[in-house]
Write a protein that holds these residues in place. Sequence first.
Motif, PDB file in Angstrom:
ATOM      1  N   ASN A   1       0.817  -1.211   0.000  1.00 38.61           N
ATOM      2  CA  ASN A   1       0.000   0.000   0.000  1.00 38.61           C
ATOM      3  C   ASN A   1       0.853   1.264   0.000  1.00 38.61           C
ATOM      4  OD1 ASN A   1      -2.413  -1.446   0.004  1.00 38.61           O
ATOM      5  ND2 ASN A   1      -2.477  -1.570   2.218  1.00 38.61           N
TER       6      ASN A   1
ATOM      7  N   ARG B   1       2.193   1.856  -3.482  1.00 35.47           N
ATOM      8  CA  ARG B   1       1.162   2.387  -4.386  1.00 35.47           C
ATOM      9  C   ARG B   1       1.177   3.915  -4.357  1.00 35.47           C
ATOM     10  NH1 ARG B   1      -2.834  -0.690  -2.563  1.00 35.47           N
ATOM     11  NH2 ARG B   1      -2.525  -2.288  -4.154  1.00 35.47           N
TER      12      ARG B   1
ATOM     13  N   SER C   1      -4.674   3.732   0.699  1.00 34.02           N
ATOM     14  CA  SER C   1      -3.752   4.091  -0.382  1.00 34.02           C
ATOM     15  C   SER C   1      -4.462   4.549  -1.656  1.00 34.02           C
ATOM     16  CB  SER C   1      -2.826   2.908  -0.694  1.00 34.02           C
ATOM     17  OG  SER C   1      -3.569   1.783  -1.165  1.00 34.02           O
ATOM     18  N   ARG C   2      -5.590   3.938  -1.988  1.00 38.63           N
ATOM     19  CA  ARG C   2      -6.269   4.309  -3.228  1.00 38.63           C
ATOM     20  C   ARG C   2      -6.899   5.696  -3.130  1.00 38.63           C
ATOM     21  NH1 ARG C   2      -6.519  -0.873  -2.096  1.00 38.63           N
ATOM     22  NH2 ARG C   2      -6.028  -2.444  -3.689  1.00 38.63           N
TER      23      ARG C   2
ATOM     24  N   THR D   1      -3.917   8.082  -3.581  1.00 40.90           N
ATOM     25  CA  THR D   1      -3.472   8.222  -4.969  1.00 40.90           C
ATOM     26  C   THR D   1      -4.414   9.124  -5.763  1.00 40.90           C
ATOM     27  OG1 THR D   1      -4.642   6.221  -5.728  1.00 40.90           O
ATOM     28  CG2 THR D   1      -2.358   5.954  -4.990  1.00 40.90           C
ATOM     29  N   GLN D   2      -5.708   9.002  -5.498  1.00 43.40           N
ATOM     30  CA  GLN D   2      -6.674   9.840  -6.209  1.00 43.40           C
ATOM     31  C   GLN D   2      -6.531  11.299  -5.802  1.00 43.40           C
ATOM     32  OE1 GLN D   2     -10.756   8.093  -6.840  1.00 43.40           O
ATOM     33  NE2 GLN D   2      -9.917   6.450  -5.573  1.00 43.40           N
TER      34      GLN D   2
ATOM     35  N   MET E   1     -11.189   0.739 -11.242  1.00 35.15           N
ATOM     36  CA  MET E   1     -10.557   0.871  -9.928  1.00 35.15           C
ATOM     37  C   MET E   1     -11.276  -0.001  -8.906  1.00 35.15           C
ATOM     38  SD  MET E   1      -9.083   4.741  -9.379  1.00 35.15           S
ATOM     39  CE  MET E   1     -10.543   5.686  -9.809  1.00 35.15           C
TER      40      MET E   1
ATOM     41  N   ALA F   1      -9.831  -3.268  -6.751  1.00 37.51           N
ATOM     42  CA  ALA F   1      -9.936  -3.316  -5.286  1.00 37.51           C
ATOM     43  C   ALA F   1     -10.721  -4.524  -4.797  1.00 37.51           C
ATOM     44  CB  ALA F   1     -10.574  -2.025  -4.778  1.00 37.51           C
TER      45      ALA F   1
ATOM     46  N   ASP G   1      -7.462  -7.529  -6.028  1.00 41.22           N
ATOM     47  CA  ASP G   1      -6.673  -7.382  -4.814  1.00 41.22           C
ATOM     48  C   ASP G   1      -6.888  -8.484  -3.772  1.00 41.22           C
ATOM     49  OD1 ASP G   1      -4.785  -5.496  -3.273  1.00 41.22           O
ATOM     50  OD2 ASP G   1      -6.410  -5.854  -1.843  1.00 41.22           O
TER      51      ASP G   1
ATOM     52  N   LEU H   1      -4.483   5.421 -13.057  1.00 40.66           N
ATOM     53  CA  LEU H   1      -4.437   4.904 -11.693  1.00 40.66           C
ATOM     54  C   LEU H   1      -4.869   3.443 -11.625  1.00 40.66           C
ATOM     55  CD1 LEU H   1      -5.880   7.710  -9.373  1.00 40.66           C
ATOM     56  CD2 LEU H   1      -3.498   6.999  -9.620  1.00 40.66           C
TER      57      LEU H   1
ATOM     58  N   HIS I   1      -2.562   0.897  -9.595  1.00 44.95           N
ATOM     59  CA  HIS I   1      -3.016   0.238  -8.365  1.00 44.95           C
ATOM     60  C   HIS I   1      -2.670  -1.246  -8.334  1.00 44.95           C
ATOM     61  CE1 HIS I   1      -6.286   3.466  -7.293  1.00 44.95           C
ATOM     62  NE2 HIS I   1      -5.051   3.910  -7.177  1.00 44.95           N
TER      63      HIS I   1
END
Length: 240
Positions: free
Chosen positions: A32, A35, A86-87, A90-91, A120, A124, A128, A184, A188
């Motif tokens: 994470n 990322r 983390s996502r 990143t956004q 995305m 996830a 993932d 992204l 990811h």
Amino acid sequence: MMFKNIRTRKREAELKKLVAGYKVHGHPFSTNTRRVLAVLFEKGLSYEPITVDLQTGEHKREPFLSLNPFGQVPVFEDGNVKLCESRAITQYIAYVHSSRGTQLLNLQSHETMATLTMWMEIEAHQFDPPASKLTWELVIKPLYGLKTDQTIVKEQEANLEKVLNVYEKRLGESKFLACNSFTLVDLHHLPNIQYLLGTPIEKLFENRPNVRKWVGDITSREAWKMACDQDKSWFGKQRK
């Protein structure tokens, strides 16, 4: 025009201030954390690394829990803004610096925005879960001297294979998952893929031509190589 230039200079000054104030509480080997680092490097941004010792469980006790009560890394600080997950981080970085570096968000229309968001979510919720469990069993456990559960490996390998079958078809239609440019969505995926490439699970990527090409393209990005190489410069600063 003069007022526009003043606003532009003010915005540039604000962004410089934001960049200078970025802090990442985490660990460079954490999927994470990597990322988030990948996005920072894609955008050409600097940050202050603050080590959270995962092996001793520092992330599960104070003072780290005051930053993230769920006890997970990373935590990203931008002045008064403190973010976990983390996502989401990143956004945030991709939105704030949308005009800088790699364009990681394809928001040209409602359709492209929805497609990006959909993929995305697929990463996830579909990719993932099995990929993370396989990374834990095949990579992380051996590092801690723990025994790999082959029953879990077999089960999650089958689950990941189903996901990659979908990816193989999609990547026959599009160079990258969300569209024909790196976003992204692709980024990811990188942390778990990188770890799994050194395990028997690598064959799942290699046996699918479109997936194999995609993996080669995204793992060879300079920003990702820099994110994976951060252990050399990360550990100079501990959490205060």
